[in-house]
Motif scaffolding. Structure first.
Motif, PDB file in Angstrom:
ATOM      1  N   ALA A   1      87.685  87.696 167.487  1.00  0.00           N
ATOM      2  CA  ALA A   1      87.916  86.243 167.496  1.00  0.00           C
ATOM      3  C   ALA A   1      88.184  85.795 168.927  1.00  0.00           C
ATOM      4  O   ALA A   1      88.682  86.550 169.761  1.00  0.00           O
ATOM      5  N   PHE A   2      87.850  84.563 169.180  1.00  0.00           N
ATOM      6  CA  PHE A   2      88.050  84.006 170.510  1.00  0.00           C
ATOM      7  C   PHE A   2      89.539  84.032 170.855  1.00  0.00           C
ATOM      8  O   PHE A   2      90.372  83.559 170.088  1.00  0.00           O
ATOM      9  N   GLY A   3      89.896  84.593 171.985  1.00  0.00           N
ATOM     10  CA  GLY A   3      91.283  84.633 172.437  1.00  0.00           C
ATOM     11  C   GLY A   3      92.095  85.773 171.852  1.00  0.00           C
ATOM     12  O   GLY A   3      93.294  85.861 172.066  1.00  0.00           O
ATOM     13  N   ALA A   4      91.495  86.641 171.079  1.00  0.00           N
ATOM     14  CA  ALA A   4      92.232  87.767 170.498  1.00  0.00           C
ATOM     15  C   ALA A   4      92.603  88.756 171.590  1.00  0.00           C
ATOM     16  O   ALA A   4      91.869  88.962 172.541  1.00  0.00           O
ATOM     17  N   VAL A   5      93.753  89.350 171.438  1.00  0.00           N
ATOM     18  CA  VAL A   5      94.254  90.309 172.424  1.00  0.00           C
ATOM     19  C   VAL A   5      94.126  91.705 171.835  1.00  0.00           C
ATOM     20  O   VAL A   5      94.503  91.921 170.682  1.00  0.00           O
ATOM     21  N   PRO A   6      93.570  92.645 172.582  1.00  0.00           N
ATOM     22  CA  PRO A   6      93.459  94.011 172.073  1.00  0.00           C
ATOM     23  C   PRO A   6      94.842  94.563 171.712  1.00  0.00           C
ATOM     24  O   PRO A   6      95.845  94.217 172.318  1.00  0.00           O
ATOM     25  N   SER A   7      94.896  95.412 170.703  1.00  0.00           N
ATOM     26  CA  SER A   7      96.187  95.916 170.208  1.00  0.00           C
ATOM     27  C   SER A   7      96.916  96.741 171.267  1.00  0.00           C
ATOM     28  O   SER A   7      98.143  96.727 171.321  1.00  0.00           O
ATOM     29  N   ARG A   8      96.178  97.466 172.118  1.00  0.00           N
ATOM     30  CA  ARG A   8      96.841  98.223 173.187  1.00  0.00           C
ATOM     31  C   ARG A   8      97.608  97.287 174.117  1.00  0.00           C
ATOM     32  O   ARG A   8      98.737  97.556 174.505  1.00  0.00           O
ATOM     33  N   HIS A   9      96.982  96.196 174.479  1.00  0.00           N
ATOM     34  CA  HIS A   9      97.615  95.230 175.379  1.00  0.00           C
ATOM     35  C   HIS A   9      98.845  94.616 174.697  1.00  0.00           C
ATOM     36  O   HIS A   9      99.883  94.417 175.319  1.00  0.00           O
ATOM     37  N   TRP A  10      98.724  94.309 173.423  1.00  0.00           N
ATOM     38  CA  TRP A  10      99.819  93.717 172.669  1.00  0.00           C
ATOM     39  C   TRP A  10     101.011  94.667 172.625  1.00  0.00           C
ATOM     40  O   TRP A  10     102.149  94.264 172.852  1.00  0.00           O
ATOM     41  N   ARG A  11     100.765  95.943 172.341  1.00  0.00           N
ATOM     42  CA  ARG A  11     101.848  96.934 172.308  1.00  0.00           C
ATOM     43  C   ARG A  11     102.499  97.073 173.668  1.00  0.00           C
ATOM     44  O   ARG A  11     103.715  97.180 173.796  1.00  0.00           O
ATOM     45  N   SER A  12     101.714  97.058 174.696  1.00  0.00           N
ATOM     46  CA  SER A  12     102.230  97.171 176.053  1.00  0.00           C
ATOM     47  C   SER A  12     103.134  95.982 176.393  1.00  0.00           C
ATOM     48  O   SER A  12     104.200  96.138 176.976  1.00  0.00           O
TER      49      SER A  12
ATOM     50  N   THR B   1     107.173  96.162 177.082  1.00  0.00           N
ATOM     51  CA  THR B   1     107.705  95.608 178.325  1.00  0.00           C
ATOM     52  C   THR B   1     108.774  94.563 178.035  1.00  0.00           C
ATOM     53  O   THR B   1     109.833  94.544 178.660  1.00  0.00           O
ATOM     54  N   SER B   2     108.520  93.694 177.070  1.00  0.00           N
ATOM     55  CA  SER B   2     109.504  92.652 176.753  1.00  0.00           C
ATOM     56  C   SER B   2     110.765  93.255 176.136  1.00  0.00           C
ATOM     57  O   SER B   2     111.866  92.797 176.420  1.00  0.00           O
ATOM     58  N   HIS B   3     110.603  94.285 175.310  1.00  0.00           N
ATOM     59  CA  HIS B   3     111.778  94.962 174.745  1.00  0.00           C
ATOM     60  C   HIS B   3     112.613  95.603 175.849  1.00  0.00           C
ATOM     61  O   HIS B   3     113.847  95.533 175.831  1.00  0.00           O
ATOM     62  N   ARG B   4     111.962  96.221 176.797  1.00  0.00           N
ATOM     63  CA  ARG B   4     112.680  96.834 177.917  1.00  0.00           C
ATOM     64  C   ARG B   4     113.431  95.768 178.722  1.00  0.00           C
ATOM     65  O   ARG B   4     114.564  95.970 179.138  1.00  0.00           O
ATOM     66  N   ALA B   5     112.792  94.641 178.926  1.00  0.00           N
ATOM     67  CA  ALA B   5     113.433  93.555 179.674  1.00  0.00           C
ATOM     68  C   ALA B   5     114.652  93.030 178.922  1.00  0.00           C
ATOM     69  O   ALA B   5     115.702  92.774 179.519  1.00  0.00           O
ATOM     70  N   ILE B   6     114.530  92.882 177.613  1.00  0.00           N
ATOM     71  CA  ILE B   6     115.652  92.394 176.809  1.00  0.00           C
ATOM     72  C   ILE B   6     116.801  93.391 176.833  1.00  0.00           C
ATOM     73  O   ILE B   6     117.957  93.017 177.040  1.00  0.00           O
TER      74      ILE B   6
END
Length: 97
Positions: free
Chosen positions: A8-19, A23-28
């Motif tokens: 789909a247009f604008g979909a993000v690959p699952s690897r990128h999403w997990r990354s 990263t956001s969990h580490r920041a939190i």
């Protein structure tokens, strides 16, 4: 159409999403750790300042009584033992200097 066209247009690959999630969990978690250390430091500082304040308040209450008692002792020594009275005055002066 290739495999990438099926996404789909604008979909993000699952690897990128997990990354991004990792990263956001580490920041939190890092932010929470920093906040904990800051709060712990401020609490310790507050306790130390309160203790110093209490000591100063007690010293302020004790000093006038100590001075009054010392002067009464010196006054009583002036007639009976003038040399000891002079020593007591010098000791008192050293104490308050």
């Amino acid at each position: 159409m290739g495999g990438s066209a099926r996404r789909a247009f604008g979909a993000v690959p699952s690897r990128h999403w997990r990354s991004c999630c990792l990263t956001s969990h580490r920041a939190i978690v890092g932010g929470l750790a920093l906040r904990y250390f800051y709060v712990a430091h401020e609490w310790k500082r507050s306790v130390e300042l309160e203790a110093r304040s209490r000591i100063r308040a007690l010293q302020a209450r004790i000093r006038p009584h100590f001075l009054f008692n010392s002067l009464n002792t010196i006054a009583s020594l002036t007639r009976s033992a003038p040399g000891r009275a002079e020593e007591a005055i010098e000791d008192l002066a050293d104490l308050f200097a």
